[in-house]
Design a protein around this motif. Structure first.
Motif, short mmCIF file in Angstrom:
data_model
loop_
_atom_site.label_atom_id
_atom_site.label_comp_id
_atom_site.label_asym_id
_atom_site.label_seq_id
_atom_site.Cartn_x
_atom_site.Cartn_y
_atom_site.Cartn_z
N LYS A 1 2.25 7.90 -6.62
CA LYS A 1 2.27 9.30 -6.17
C LYS A 1 3.00 9.47 -4.84
O LYS A 1 3.06 10.58 -4.30
CB LYS A 1 0.84 9.83 -6.05
CG LYS A 1 0.16 10.01 -7.40
CD LYS A 1 -1.23 10.63 -7.25
CE LYS A 1 -1.85 10.92 -8.62
NZ LYS A 1 -3.19 11.54 -8.51
N GLY A 2 3.53 8.36 -4.33
CA GLY A 2 4.31 8.43 -3.09
C GLY A 2 3.47 8.53 -1.85
O GLY A 2 3.96 8.90 -0.77
N LYS A 3 2.20 8.18 -1.95
CA LYS A 3 1.30 8.25 -0.80
C LYS A 3 1.15 6.86 -0.18
O LYS A 3 1.45 5.84 -0.80
CB LYS A 3 -0.07 8.77 -1.22
CG LYS A 3 -0.04 10.19 -1.80
CD LYS A 3 -1.41 10.62 -2.25
CE LYS A 3 -1.39 12.03 -2.84
NZ LYS A 3 -2.74 12.45 -3.33
N THR A 4 0.67 6.82 1.06
CA THR A 4 0.39 5.58 1.75
C THR A 4 -1.09 5.53 2.09
O THR A 4 -1.66 6.53 2.54
CB THR A 4 1.21 5.45 3.05
OG1 THR A 4 2.60 5.49 2.72
CG2 THR A 4 0.90 4.15 3.76
N THR A 5 -1.70 4.38 1.86
CA THR A 5 -3.11 4.23 2.19
C THR A 5 -3.30 3.02 3.09
O THR A 5 -2.54 2.06 3.01
CB THR A 5 -3.97 4.08 0.92
OG1 THR A 5 -5.33 3.84 1.29
CG2 THR A 5 -3.47 2.91 0.06
N LYS A 6 -4.29 3.09 3.95
CA LYS A 6 -4.62 1.96 4.82
C LYS A 6 -5.79 1.15 4.24
O LYS A 6 -6.16 0.13 4.81
CB LYS A 6 -4.98 2.45 6.22
CG LYS A 6 -3.78 3.10 6.95
CD LYS A 6 -4.17 3.53 8.36
CE LYS A 6 -2.98 4.16 9.07
NZ LYS A 6 -3.32 4.60 10.45
N ALA B 1 -1.95 5.57 -5.57
CA ALA B 1 -1.34 6.15 -4.38
C ALA B 1 0.15 5.82 -4.32
O ALA B 1 0.97 6.68 -3.97
CB ALA B 1 -2.04 5.62 -3.13
N ILE B 2 0.50 4.61 -4.68
CA ILE B 2 1.90 4.18 -4.64
C ILE B 2 2.76 5.03 -5.57
O ILE B 2 3.83 5.52 -5.18
CB ILE B 2 2.02 2.69 -4.98
CG1 ILE B 2 1.51 1.84 -3.81
CG2 ILE B 2 3.46 2.30 -5.33
CD1 ILE B 2 1.37 0.36 -4.12
N LYS C 1 0.80 -1.23 0.00
CA LYS C 1 0.00 0.00 0.00
C LYS C 1 0.83 1.28 0.00
O LYS C 1 0.28 2.37 0.14
CB LYS C 1 -0.94 0.00 1.21
CG LYS C 1 -1.91 -1.18 1.22
CD LYS C 1 -2.78 -1.17 2.46
CE LYS C 1 -3.69 -2.39 2.49
NZ LYS C 1 -4.53 -2.43 3.71
N SER C 2 2.15 1.17 -0.12
CA SER C 2 2.99 2.37 -0.14
C SER C 2 4.13 2.20 -1.12
O SER C 2 4.49 1.07 -1.50
CB SER C 2 3.57 2.65 1.26
OG SER C 2 4.57 1.69 1.58
N LYS C 3 4.72 3.32 -1.53
CA LYS C 3 5.86 3.28 -2.44
C LYS C 3 7.02 2.53 -1.82
O LYS C 3 7.69 1.74 -2.49
CB LYS C 3 6.28 4.71 -2.79
CG LYS C 3 7.41 4.80 -3.79
CD LYS C 3 7.73 6.24 -4.11
CE LYS C 3 8.86 6.35 -5.13
NZ LYS C 3 9.21 7.76 -5.43
N SER D 1 -3.92 -0.12 -4.53
CA SER D 1 -3.39 1.20 -4.18
C SER D 1 -2.37 1.70 -5.20
O SER D 1 -1.48 2.49 -4.87
CB SER D 1 -2.75 1.16 -2.80
OG SER D 1 -3.62 0.65 -1.83
#
Length: 247
Positions: A239-244, A236-237, A213-215, A233
């Protein structure tokens, strides 16, 4: 590192699971495909019911985004003939890659011949059609020893029956992302299980799926040696974002 080329952007919830209509689900998978086009994401992974419509969209856009779908999802316990019918329909509808959930419950019960027949038959058919096949082993449902054994089993069947020249077209994949684990334990890809798979799959490639879920997590998986990452995700990945959320 160009993470985009490793990503299978995934939406696999049924309308019932998401609490939305079939038409709303179709809109979501079309949005997923457009996101992949706009962001040079390697592939989209969707349910078989939506393959034909998304193939038409990708063709209209003259896109080279790869279209994947899941077979026998998520339980894997479907009869082989049922899985093959589902696969043949998906191929006819325009799928490039088919991710089969292996009958891991049969494997756990010691019904090895059932699993061997499934892997050999389905792999042969999918490769004959010029497509890629991935075998989801559902790591969260297995012990470490079982992960090693089932990965080796798939590898050996491919090398012995399909041919090493076709190894790159047959992946071993970690998870559906839908397996319910006790006490909220991880149900997908993590460094430990991915290393077990990588150590025992070669020359077959490995796909990490479930829980990336993250880069940073994606880069870790790539550094370990996976060839593909399945995630809901993907945007989000990159774009360098983290999602739960997601799987």
């Amino acid at each position: 590192m160009n993470i985009n080329k490793y990503l299978d952007s995934t939406y696999l919830k049924t309308p019932e699971q998401a609490g939305i209509s079939n038409s709303d689900t179709l809109d979501l998978v079309h949005e997923l495909a457009q996101e992949a086009i706009d962001n040079s994401i390697y592939a989209v992974m969707i349910r078989p019911d939506y393959v034909r419509s998304v193939r038409e969209l990708l063709n209209t856009k003259k896109s080279d985004v790869i279209l994947g779908t899941v077979i026998g999802f998520p339980e894997g316990s479907f009869d082989l003939n049922e899985k093959l019918r589902e696969a043949q329909r998906a191929i006819a509808d325009g799928a490039d890659e088919l991710d089969f959930v292996i009958n891991y419950e049969a494997f756990k019960k010691g019904n090895i011949e059932t699993v061997k027949e499934e892997v050999e038959t389905a792999t042969s058919i999918v490769l004959r059609e010029g497509k890629i096949i991935k075998w989801i082993i559902e790591t969260a449902a297995l012990t470490d020893q079982q992960i090693i054994q089932i990965t080796q089993l798939i590898r050996d069947i491919v090398l012995d029956k399909i041919g090493e020249e076709n190894a790159a077209k047959v992946f071993v994949k970690s998870s559906t992302g839908f397996y319910i684990t006790p006490n909220g334990e991880p149900n997908g890809a993590n460094e430990h299980v991915i290393k077990l798979m990588l150590d025992n799959a070669g020359p077959l490639p490995v796909k990490a799926s479930g829980g990336v879920k993250s880069k940073e997590e994606a880069e870790k998986m790539i550094s370990l040696g996976v060839h593909r990452i399945g995630t809901s995700s993907a945007l989000a990945i990159i774009k360098g974002k983290t999602t739960k959320e997601g799987y």
